[in-house]
Design an enzyme around this catalytic site. Structure first.
Site, short mmCIF file in Angstrom:
data_model
loop_
_atom_site.label_atom_id
_atom_site.label_comp_id
_atom_site.label_asym_id
_atom_site.label_seq_id
_atom_site.Cartn_x
_atom_site.Cartn_y
_atom_site.Cartn_z
N GLY A 229 -13.75 -59.84 6.28
CA GLY A 229 -14.44 -59.00 5.56
C GLY A 229 -13.87 -57.49 5.40
N HIS A 230 -14.71 -56.72 4.78
CA HIS A 230 -14.22 -55.27 4.48
C HIS A 230 -14.44 -54.47 5.80
CE1 HIS A 230 -18.68 -55.09 3.47
NE2 HIS A 230 -18.61 -54.36 4.59
N ASN A 231 -13.44 -53.62 5.79
CA ASN A 231 -13.16 -52.74 7.09
C ASN A 231 -13.03 -53.13 8.32
OD1 ASN A 231 -15.26 -50.96 4.97
ND2 ASN A 231 -13.95 -49.78 6.25
N SER A 249 -16.31 -54.77 9.40
CA SER A 249 -16.38 -54.00 10.47
C SER A 249 -16.18 -54.54 11.66
CB SER A 249 -17.36 -52.91 10.32
OG SER A 249 -17.33 -52.14 8.91
#
Length: 317
Positions: A229-231, A249
């Site tokens: 996933g993002h970050n 994250s």
């Protein structure tokens, strides 16, 4: 874009806010925003970052304290306001044509698309059907297999292998929610960074960051059918087995091993040299150097004891 225009997009009255106008060049996080950028605070745990932020203006709920050097824009739902505005500051998918720098020793198969202002290093091999977006950097000796999609702004180090149909740098799965239950897409303006000697398995997807970068550190190996996933940030030498899913994250230390179909909730940290058994559900931070299993997650030795007790219970029945 003027702050007054931004307020109008959010269907608020600028005059009633009693704030000065300013030119806003981008949206960014509280920690990384510059003096011409707009940020937002959507929870109490993030309020601590406001005092040290260099943002020009910040979207906050009524009553949140903001330093005098930052323009305070009060709204009912800062997260929703940010999501609405993210579309207006999103980077274009197709950019102004500029020449790309492709090393003479690179081997580019027929049917490969290479975008604007992209750099491809020495001895890179890109197989048929790959898509390389704009402003991408691919280091020396990389191998890009058929059907791979590498979105804009992705940075790939040297000696990386990306296997068939992997997707690097697409938007993350992020939405804000209106009171009527409808969802508003959050456009992601960050990127993905793969450091040296990373391998990405077939049909694996790695999402770009909302702000900043999703990072896969050097020598980490990711199997097929994995979702990052993002970050997220993965440390050096991690091994991520097939069908693992990491929510946004998630931060892994170095040499973390995640068994097949293990997964994480968002915003958790996993320490160095942790191993999580197949189907383990990471719902909290995990300390370094230990082995875990199960959901809810527990130390592996405790999980074995639990399984033994369950087996004895049913045997006694």
């Amino acid at each position: 874009m003027k702050l007054s225009e931004i307020v109008k997009i959010l269907r608020m009255d600028f005059a009633s806010l009693g704030i000065e106008d300013a030119e806003i060049t981008a949206i960014n996080s509280l920690q990384n925003a510059s003096g011409s950028e707009l940020s937002y605070c959507d929870s109490e745990k993030n309020e601590k970052f406001i005092a040290d932020s260099k943002a020009c203006a910040v979207l906050v709920k009524k009553g949140v304290e903001v330093p005098k050097n930052i323009i305070k824009v009060e709204c009912v739902n800062p997260h929703l306001a940010f999501a609405i505005l993210s579309k207006y500051f999103a980077k274009p998918l197709i950019r102004e044509p500029r020449p790309s720098a492709i090393a003479k020793s690179a081997q580019i198969a027929k049917g490969v698309y290479i975008g604007s202002n992209t750099q491809i290093g020495e001895r890179v091999v890109i197989c048929a059907g790959a898509y390389i977006g704009d402003d991408v950097v691919i280091g020396d000796d990389c191998v890009i297999h058929p059907g791979v999609v590498i979105y804009n702004d992705t940075i790939i180090g040297a000696r990386c292998h990306i296997l068939a149909n992997a997707v690097i740098g697409s938007d993350g799965f992020g939405y804000a929610h209106r009171s009527d239950g409808t969802h508003v897409k959050i456009y992601h303006n960050g990127n993905v960074v793969l450091e040296d000697e990373v391998e990405i398995g077939a049909n694996t997807t790695i999402d770009r960051a909302v702000f900043g970068s999703t990072i896969i550190s050097s020598c980490t190996k990711i199997d097929n059918l994995v979702q990052i996933g993002h970050n997220c940030e993965l440390g050096e030498n991690c091994l991520i087995v097939s069908q693992v899913g990491l929510a946004g994250s998630t931060i892994l230390g170095r040499n973390v091993v995640l068994g097949g179909q293990a997964g994480s909730g968002g915003h958790v940290r996993v320490g160095d040299f942790v191993q999580v058994a197949a189907r383990g559900g990471i719902s909290k931070d995990l300390p370094a150097g230990k082995n875990f299993a199960g959901h809810p997650i527990m130390e592996l030795k405790e999980w074995f004891k639990l399984q033994a007790k369950i087996a004895r219970f049913f045997k006694d029945k």
